[in-house]
Scaffold this motif. Structure first.
Motif, PDB file in Angstrom:
ATOM      1  N   ARG A 125      13.438  -0.128  -8.051  1.00 32.94           N
ATOM      2  CA  ARG A 125      13.606  -1.532  -7.942  1.00 32.94           C
ATOM      3  C   ARG A 125      14.816  -2.347  -6.777  1.00 32.94           C
ATOM      4  NH1 ARG A 125      13.627   0.153 -13.169  1.00 32.94           N
ATOM      5  NH2 ARG A 125      16.268  -0.348 -13.397  1.00 32.94           N
ATOM      6  N   ALA A 126      15.368  -1.016  -7.079  1.00 33.20           N
ATOM      7  CA  ALA A 126      16.047  -1.520  -6.415  1.00 33.20           C
ATOM      8  C   ALA A 126      16.732  -1.336  -4.758  1.00 33.20           C
ATOM      9  CB  ALA A 126      18.168  -1.304  -6.578  1.00 33.20           C
ATOM     10  N   ASN A 127      15.685  -0.994  -4.042  1.00 36.53           N
ATOM     11  CA  ASN A 127      15.737  -0.435  -2.934  1.00 36.53           C
ATOM     12  C   ASN A 127      14.351  -0.900  -2.666  1.00 36.53           C
ATOM     13  OD1 ASN A 127      14.849   0.876  -0.522  1.00 36.53           O
ATOM     14  ND2 ASN A 127      16.481   2.362  -1.008  1.00 36.53           N
ATOM     15  N   PRO A 147      20.588   2.350  -2.062  1.00 42.70           N
ATOM     16  CA  PRO A 147      20.544   1.921  -3.687  1.00 42.70           C
ATOM     17  C   PRO A 147      19.763   2.505  -4.420  1.00 42.70           C
ATOM     18  CG  PRO A 147      20.209   0.492  -1.097  1.00 42.70           C
ATOM     19  CD  PRO A 147      20.362   2.003  -1.414  1.00 42.70           C
ATOM     20  N   GLY A 148      20.197   2.518  -5.906  1.00 39.37           N
ATOM     21  CA  GLY A 148      19.590   3.963  -6.298  1.00 39.37           C
ATOM     22  C   GLY A 148      20.128   5.256  -6.953  1.00 39.37           C
TER      23      GLY A 148
END
Length: 346
Positions: free
Chosen positions: A274-276, A205-206
């Motif tokens: 934010r995403a992980n 993620p990211g």
């Protein structure tokens, strides 16, 4: 990591420029044109005494790659040296004069005195990926400069004319960037080792395709055996500056290592916070300790880099850490440990 230890055998030093290169073998100095004919003449000169030799040259990008590849194909042991290391070695020897021939002799002495890793050319597919990534970065930087000029064009007397002249150039640059990105997407979908590596990294993620391509093209995973080697190679390890009681410099990450890899990881690190979930929790712990925002971002960049290195070495895709089982639900059977974090101790 295996390396070649310094020996008493002489090393041929080669200083390369765009138009020619100077070779030093002991007291003998020769100059060859940096062309296919010059490279063939250099190979004949090197093999005249018989047997393979050890050759050291400075990393100069496209200027050194054809010669280094030809030397390696001919069976010679090739060392491609870091220009900064050579510059520091020249300073340490108190060299007062700098010429191409003296630089070739300096390279030969440097390679003979240090334990260096033999160089081997990357595969044709890796070289093509590297060229695509570098070409895209150049186009993006050109477009960025033009947009800055458009912004500044509001101050002169003819802003409309400036924008009109630059608009087709920006459109052409955007089309070329899009074409390269389409090619990168095609490479990622192909059933090849590079395509597999790109798909592995984009499971994080990211981390997008462009950053994944930059890492695959520029990160020598096989040479970097430990997480510390990885962080040091990219330049994401802290550098402390202190001596005695008076020197207490501020710790930084320094400017060593390929800067384009650090630039490529900056925005993905912000997105990953934010995403992980794993990296978000890591960043929150650092903020709770009072770490500045830039320190947190650099630390996440390092974690993201080591995570990418772990996936490339293990061949496993990223998997989110298992969530706690809600009360009343039966737990699922245990699964193999996912590659969610870099190795311990990093």
């Amino acid at each position: 990591m295996a390396s070649t230890a310094p020996t008493a055998d002489p090393v041929v030093g080669i200083d390369i420029s765009a138009r020619w290169f100077d070779a030093a073998r002991g007291a003998e100095l020769r100059r060859f044109p940096n062309t296919d004919a010059g490279i063939r003449a250099c190979l004949r000169w090197l093999t005249a005494p018989g047997g393979a030799v050890r050759v050291g040259l400075e990393a100069t990008g496209t200027y050194s790659l054809p010669l280094a590849s030809a030397l390696h194909a001919a069976g010679h042991t090739v060392f491609v040296c870091n220009p900064l290391s050579l510059a520091r070695y020249r300073q340490a020897t108190l060299a007062r004069t700098k010429t191409d021939k003296l630089d070739a002799q300096c390279i030969a002495r440097f390679c003979a005195a240090h334990a260096l890793h033999p160089w081997a050319p990357a595969s044709a597919a890796h070289q093509r990926l590297h060229v695509l990534v570098a070409a895209r970065q150049t186009l993006v930087e050109q477009a960025h400069r033009l947009r800055n000029r458009q912004h500044a064009a509001g101050y002169p007397a003819c802003p409309d004319l400036v924008r009109e002249l630059q608009a087709p150039v920006l459109a052409a640059l955007a089309a070329q960037v899009a074409r390269i990105e389409q090619e990168l997407a095609r490479i990622a979908e192909a059933d090849t080792p590079i395509g597999t590596d790109l798909r592995l990294l984009t499971t994080i993620p990211g981390l997008g395709l462009i950053t994944a391509a930059t890492l695959v093209a520029s990160l020598p995973v096989a040479r970097l055996a430990t997480p510390k080697h990885v962080a040091a190679y990219v330049g994401l390890c802290p550098r402390e500056k202190s001596s005695g009681v008076s020197v207490r410099g501020r710790s930084t990450i320094g400017s060593f290592g390929p800067a384009h890899l650090r630039r490529a990881l900056y925005l993905p690190a912000i997105v990953a916070m934010r995403a992980n979930p794993t990296l978000r929790a890591f960043a929150e712990r650092l903020r709770a300790k009072g770490k500045p925002a830039k320190v947190v971002i650099v630390a996440v960049m390092r974690k993201l880099l080591l995570l990418a290195w772990t996936l490339l070495r293990s061949g496993r895709p990223f998997a989110q850490a298992p969530r706690p089982t809600p009360p009343g639900d039966s737990p699922r059977p245990p699964a193999p440990p996912p590659a969610t974090t870099p190795p311990a101790g990093t």
